[in-house]
Design an enzyme around this catalytic site. Structure first.
Site, mmCIF file in Angstrom:
data_model
loop_
_atom_site.group_PDB
_atom_site.id
_atom_site.type_symbol
_atom_site.label_atom_id
_atom_site.label_comp_id
_atom_site.label_asym_id
_atom_site.label_seq_id
_atom_site.Cartn_x
_atom_site.Cartn_y
_atom_site.Cartn_z
ATOM 1 N N CYS A 77 0.821 -1.207 0.000
ATOM 2 C CA CYS A 77 0.000 0.000 0.000
ATOM 3 C C CYS A 77 0.863 1.269 0.000
ATOM 4 C CB CYS A 77 -0.990 -0.061 1.158
ATOM 5 S SG CYS A 77 -2.416 0.991 0.895
ATOM 6 N N HIS A 175 -3.191 -5.463 1.686
ATOM 7 C CA HIS A 175 -2.504 -5.759 2.953
ATOM 8 C C HIS A 175 -2.652 -7.225 3.349
ATOM 9 C CE1 HIS A 175 -1.923 -1.511 4.155
ATOM 10 N NE2 HIS A 175 -3.053 -1.313 3.517
ATOM 11 N N GLU A 177 -0.879 -8.706 5.348
ATOM 12 C CA GLU A 177 -0.472 -8.810 6.758
ATOM 13 C C GLU A 177 -1.647 -8.634 7.723
ATOM 14 O OE1 GLU A 177 0.110 -6.340 4.757
ATOM 15 O OE2 GLU A 177 -0.120 -4.424 5.817
HETATM 16 N N1 GLN Z 1 -3.625 6.256 1.174
HETATM 17 C C1 GLN Z 1 -2.360 5.986 1.777
HETATM 18 C C2 GLN Z 1 -1.250 6.810 1.128
HETATM 19 O O1 GLN Z 1 -1.467 7.532 0.249
HETATM 20 C C3 GLN Z 1 -2.017 4.521 1.716
HETATM 21 C C4 GLN Z 1 -2.995 3.730 2.541
HETATM 22 C C5 GLN Z 1 -2.427 2.494 3.154
HETATM 23 O O2 GLN Z 1 -1.212 2.297 3.239
HETATM 24 N N2 GLN Z 1 -3.307 1.673 3.667
HETATM 25 O O3 GLN Z 1 -0.118 6.730 1.528
#
Ligand code: GLN
Length: 201
Positions: A77, A175, A177
């Site tokens: 992410c 994710h 995890e």
């Molecule tokens: N929206 C977040 C970002 O721009 C990422 C979200 C996440 O890691 N769950 O960094």
């Protein structure tokens, strides 16, 4: 020894995942923590905040260099965003580690579906993986050396690229995890074993 970047974000979940797999790990907050690593995980969180904290801590260049030298890396992410060579919809001062030749769009799934779960077929993993997306990015372009490992199978975002691999560099929009499925982490540990790299300062 796997490092988990620990300047901000969901560190604990990756620690628990590695514990379950019986793999030694260490939080990475300072340059010295990079020494002896065989791989590093960049967790989810807020990519612009992570970028700022890395810059303030003088960690941006050493981390970029470690990955360029061959340290295997897995970003989830926000971690995926940090790895991209090009980031859309971010702050103008946000920095990247320039590690995977791809364009990612932050918060790409939009407000209605900003968090959701899906079962995904991931190349290199036999069974479908339960995937949790939380204000996730997607990948809009990949360069020639980048393998697409997964796409969203249906719904409004059908076809969006959400998992990629470039050699020993892996990234997912979602994710693993936060689920009890260890397959993506095992895939990364396979990259680490294959690379046989140990980072020395
Ligand atoms: N929206 C977040 C970002 O721009 C990422 C979200 C996440 O890691 N769950 O960094």
């Amino acid at each position: 020894m796997i490092g988990i970047l620990s300047v901000q974000g969901g560190v604990r979940e990756h620690e628990l995942m590695l514990d379950r797999l019986g793999v030694a790990h260490r939080q990475v907050r300072r340059i010295a923590h990079l020494d002896g690593l065989q791989g590093i995980i960049l967790p989810g969180g807020e990519s612009t905040t992570m970028s700022k904290l890395l810059e303030l801590g003088g960690m941006l260049d050493p981390l970029r260099q470690a990955i360029a030298d061959g340290l295997p890396v897995y970003g989830t992410c926000a971690g995926m965003i940090l790895l991209a060579t090009e980031i859309l919809d971010t702050r103008s001062d946000a920095q990247s580690l320039n590690a995977i030749d791809m364009t990612v769009r932050r918060n790409a799934f939009g407000r209605q579906v900003d968090s959701f779960e899906s079962e995904l077929k991931v190349n290199g993993i036999a069974n479908p993986v339960p995937a949790v997306f939380i204000r996730a990015p997607w990948v809009e372009r990949v360069g020639q050396g980048v393998d697409v490992l997964a796409r969203v199978p249906g719904g409004p975002a059908q076809g969006a690229i959400v998992a990629v691999r470039q050699g020993r560099r892996l990234a997912t929009s979602f994710h693993p995890e936060v689920t009890d499925n260890t397959a993506v982490h095992e895939l990364f540990l396979g990259c680490v074993a294959e690379a046989g790299y140990v980072h020395r300062l």
